[in-house]
Write a protein that holds these residues in place. Structure first.
Motif, PDB file in Angstrom:
ATOM      1  N   ASP A  30       0.928  -1.108   0.210  1.00 56.72           N
ATOM      2  CA  ASP A  30       0.029   0.003   0.183  1.00 56.72           C
ATOM      3  C   ASP A  30       0.842   1.351   0.153  1.00 56.72           C
ATOM      4  OD1 ASP A  30      -2.021  -1.475  -0.270  1.00 56.72           O
ATOM      5  OD2 ASP A  30      -2.479  -1.447   1.947  1.00 56.72           O
ATOM      6  N   ALA A  31       1.939   1.355   0.552  1.00 62.64           N
ATOM      7  CA  ALA A  31       2.839   2.392   0.650  1.00 62.64           C
ATOM      8  C   ALA A  31       3.287   2.742  -0.987  1.00 62.64           C
ATOM      9  CB  ALA A  31       4.071   2.438   1.572  1.00 62.64           C
ATOM     10  N   SER A  32       3.531   1.621  -1.561  1.00 61.07           N
ATOM     11  CA  SER A  32       3.818   1.862  -2.926  1.00 61.07           C
ATOM     12  C   SER A  32       2.655   2.729  -3.929  1.00 61.07           C
ATOM     13  CB  SER A  32       4.306   0.495  -3.789  1.00 61.07           C
ATOM     14  OG  SER A  32       5.520   0.275  -3.283  1.00 61.07           O
ATOM     15  N   CYS A  33       1.433   2.073  -3.307  1.00 61.35           N
ATOM     16  CA  CYS A  33       0.338   2.859  -3.966  1.00 61.35           C
ATOM     17  C   CYS A  33       0.049   4.239  -3.821  1.00 61.35           C
ATOM     18  CB  CYS A  33      -0.934   2.053  -3.658  1.00 61.35           C
ATOM     19  SG  CYS A  33      -1.100   0.690  -4.180  1.00 61.35           S
ATOM     20  N   VAL A  34       0.410   4.754  -2.495  1.00 61.28           N
ATOM     21  CA  VAL A  34       0.647   6.325  -2.168  1.00 61.28           C
ATOM     22  C   VAL A  34       1.790   6.680  -3.002  1.00 61.28           C
ATOM     23  CG1 VAL A  34       0.934   7.886  -0.453  1.00 61.28           C
ATOM     24  CG2 VAL A  34      -0.537   5.717  -0.094  1.00 61.28           C
ATOM     25  N   ALA A  35       2.870   6.229  -3.265  1.00 62.72           N
ATOM     26  CA  ALA A  35       3.858   6.731  -3.925  1.00 62.72           C
ATOM     27  C   ALA A  35       3.322   6.926  -5.414  1.00 62.72           C
ATOM     28  CB  ALA A  35       5.156   6.007  -3.804  1.00 62.72           C
ATOM     29  N   LEU A  58      -1.448  -5.817  -2.780  1.00 62.43           N
ATOM     30  CA  LEU A  58      -2.162  -4.361  -2.678  1.00 62.43           C
ATOM     31  C   LEU A  58      -3.476  -4.508  -2.134  1.00 62.43           C
ATOM     32  CD1 LEU A  58      -1.426  -3.169  -6.242  1.00 62.43           C
ATOM     33  CD2 LEU A  58      -0.002  -2.950  -4.254  1.00 62.43           C
ATOM     34  N   SER A  59      -3.755  -3.561  -1.182  1.00 58.11           N
ATOM     35  CA  SER A  59      -5.100  -3.847  -0.625  1.00 58.11           C
ATOM     36  C   SER A  59      -5.965  -2.960  -1.259  1.00 58.11           C
ATOM     37  CB  SER A  59      -5.112  -3.482   0.789  1.00 58.11           C
ATOM     38  OG  SER A  59      -5.032  -2.237   1.155  1.00 58.11           O
ATOM     39  N   GLY A  60      -7.283  -2.433  -0.832  1.00 54.24           N
ATOM     40  CA  GLY A  60      -8.277  -1.909  -1.418  1.00 54.24           C
ATOM     41  C   GLY A  60      -8.109  -0.412  -1.138  1.00 54.24           C
ATOM     42  N   SER A  61      -7.550  -0.201   0.208  1.00 55.27           N
ATOM     43  CA  SER A  61      -7.336   1.046   0.407  1.00 55.27           C
ATOM     44  C   SER A  61      -5.920   1.528  -0.235  1.00 55.27           C
ATOM     45  CB  SER A  61      -6.930   1.137   2.045  1.00 55.27           C
ATOM     46  OG  SER A  61      -5.840   0.310   2.467  1.00 55.27           O
ATOM     47  N   GLY A  62      -4.909   0.762  -0.508  1.00 51.97           N
ATOM     48  CA  GLY A  62      -3.972   1.146  -1.431  1.00 51.97           C
ATOM     49  C   GLY A  62      -4.010   1.673  -2.880  1.00 51.97           C
ATOM     50  N   THR A  86      -3.527  -9.336  -7.100  1.00 54.96           N
ATOM     51  CA  THR A  86      -3.081  -8.294  -6.253  1.00 54.96           C
ATOM     52  C   THR A  86      -3.529  -8.102  -4.972  1.00 54.96           C
ATOM     53  OG1 THR A  86      -4.451  -6.524  -7.126  1.00 54.96           O
ATOM     54  CG2 THR A  86      -2.443  -6.722  -8.233  1.00 54.96           C
ATOM     55  N   HIS A  87      -4.594  -9.192  -4.834  1.00 57.93           N
ATOM     56  CA  HIS A  87      -5.348  -9.168  -3.288  1.00 57.93           C
ATOM     57  C   HIS A  87      -6.256  -8.157  -3.343  1.00 57.93           C
ATOM     58  CE1 HIS A  87      -2.485 -12.272  -1.942  1.00 57.93           C
ATOM     59  NE2 HIS A  87      -1.500 -11.311  -2.423  1.00 57.93           N
ATOM     60  N   LEU A  88      -6.865  -7.586  -4.646  1.00 55.79           N
ATOM     61  CA  LEU A  88      -7.849  -6.555  -4.622  1.00 55.79           C
ATOM     62  C   LEU A  88      -9.042  -7.029  -3.948  1.00 55.79           C
ATOM     63  CD1 LEU A  88      -7.555  -3.691  -5.680  1.00 55.79           C
ATOM     64  CD2 LEU A  88      -8.604  -4.457  -7.775  1.00 55.79           C
ATOM     65  N   ASP A  89      -9.779  -6.074  -3.157  1.00 48.16           N
ATOM     66  CA  ASP A  89     -11.007  -6.370  -2.630  1.00 48.16           C
ATOM     67  C   ASP A  89     -12.135  -5.588  -3.112  1.00 48.16           C
ATOM     68  OD1 ASP A  89     -10.763  -4.053  -1.450  1.00 48.16           O
ATOM     69  OD2 ASP A  89     -10.121  -4.953   0.505  1.00 48.16           O
ATOM     70  N   VAL A  91     -13.408  -2.799  -1.927  1.00 48.13           N
ATOM     71  CA  VAL A  91     -13.018  -1.383  -1.880  1.00 48.13           C
ATOM     72  C   VAL A  91     -12.126  -0.944  -2.963  1.00 48.13           C
ATOM     73  CG1 VAL A  91     -11.795   0.418  -0.430  1.00 48.13           C
ATOM     74  CG2 VAL A  91     -13.355  -1.364   0.609  1.00 48.13           C
ATOM     75  N   GLY A  92     -11.197  -1.823  -3.276  1.00 49.95           N
ATOM     76  CA  GLY A  92     -10.483  -1.320  -4.570  1.00 49.95           C
ATOM     77  C   GLY A  92     -11.037  -1.478  -5.770  1.00 49.95           C
ATOM     78  N   VAL A  93     -11.893  -2.443  -6.001  1.00 46.83           N
ATOM     79  CA  VAL A  93     -12.617  -2.353  -7.235  1.00 46.83           C
ATOM     80  C   VAL A  93     -13.528  -1.242  -7.429  1.00 46.83           C
ATOM     81  CG1 VAL A  93     -14.182  -3.852  -8.866  1.00 46.83           C
ATOM     82  CG2 VAL A  93     -12.200  -5.019  -7.469  1.00 46.83           C
ATOM     83  N   GLU A  94     -14.108  -1.024  -6.320  1.00 49.15           N
ATOM     84  CA  GLU A  94     -15.007   0.155  -6.436  1.00 49.15           C
ATOM     85  C   GLU A  94     -14.290   1.457  -6.700  1.00 49.15           C
ATOM     86  OE1 GLU A  94     -17.318  -0.038  -2.872  1.00 49.15           O
ATOM     87  OE2 GLU A  94     -18.586  -1.547  -3.617  1.00 49.15           O
ATOM     88  N   ALA A  95     -13.121   1.715  -6.051  1.00 44.26           N
ATOM     89  CA  ALA A  95     -12.325   2.836  -6.339  1.00 44.26           C
ATOM     90  C   ALA A  95     -11.832   2.801  -7.729  1.00 44.26           C
ATOM     91  CB  ALA A  95     -10.986   2.899  -5.447  1.00 44.26           C
ATOM     92  N   VAL A  96     -11.586   1.939  -8.425  1.00 44.03           N
ATOM     93  CA  VAL A  96     -11.018   1.747  -9.607  1.00 44.03           C
ATOM     94  C   VAL A  96     -12.418   2.101 -10.705  1.00 44.03           C
ATOM     95  CG1 VAL A  96     -10.225   0.313 -11.755  1.00 44.03           C
ATOM     96  CG2 VAL A  96      -9.174   0.297  -9.485  1.00 44.03           C
ATOM     97  N   ALA A  97     -13.247   1.674 -10.304  1.00 42.27           N
ATOM     98  CA  ALA A  97     -14.820   1.794 -11.322  1.00 42.27           C
ATOM     99  C   ALA A  97     -14.954   3.326 -11.138  1.00 42.27           C
ATOM    100  CB  ALA A  97     -15.901   1.197 -10.597  1.00 42.27           C
ATOM    101  N   GLU A  98     -14.821   3.883  -9.944  1.00 45.35           N
ATOM    102  CA  GLU A  98     -15.237   5.393  -9.545  1.00 45.35           C
ATOM    103  C   GLU A  98     -14.064   6.314 -10.547  1.00 45.35           C
ATOM    104  OE1 GLU A  98     -17.309   8.623  -8.932  1.00 45.35           O
ATOM    105  OE2 GLU A  98     -17.859   6.448  -8.490  1.00 45.35           O
TER     106      GLU A  98
END
Length: 118
Positions: A30-35, A58-62, A86-89, A91-98
């Motif tokens: 997740d720290a890499s996702c912030v970067a 990577l988690s949904g929040s990342g 990527t272990h996407l849940d 939350v992550g799928v909804e964020a990508v869709a948005e």
């Protein structure tokens, strides 16, 4: 996460002609996702067309952090986003869709297979 110096340099505008970034199977978290979100926001990244983050933890929040940057216009020419295994849940799928509703106008390919969302 050993790739962090590269992400930091890209967030500062290094390699302005870069069109593809392959970070698959690089033990990102997740720290890499912030970067990556910071990198995506830099104007020098406007040419990036392909981003591969597959086979990372990577988690949904990342992923949501990265998706937020994409929704705000980051990586406007992105054509391919690889997020498989990527272990996407949900939350992550909804964020990508948005982010697809508000940004990602050039996206042609999105890979999400091998994740555990419902």
């Amino acid at each position: 996460e050993g790739v962090r110096p590269v992400l930091d340099a890209l967030a500062r505008g290094a390699c302005p002609l870069l069109r593809a970034l392959g970070l698959g199977h690089d033990e990102l978290g997740d720290a890499s996702c912030v970067a990556l979100a910071a990198m995506a926001a830099h104007p020098a990244r406007a040419r990036l067309e392909a981003l591969d983050l597959s086979q990372n933890a990577l988690s949904g929040s990342g992923v949501a952090a990265l998706a937020g940057a994409l929704a705000r216009g980051g990586l406007p020419r992105l054509k391919s986003l690889q997020l498989y295994h990527t272990h996407l849940d949900t939350v992550g799928v909804e964020a990508v869709a948005e982010s697809g509703k508000r940004g990602l106008r050039a996206l042609e390919s999105l890979s999400l297979h091998g994740n555990s969302f419902a």
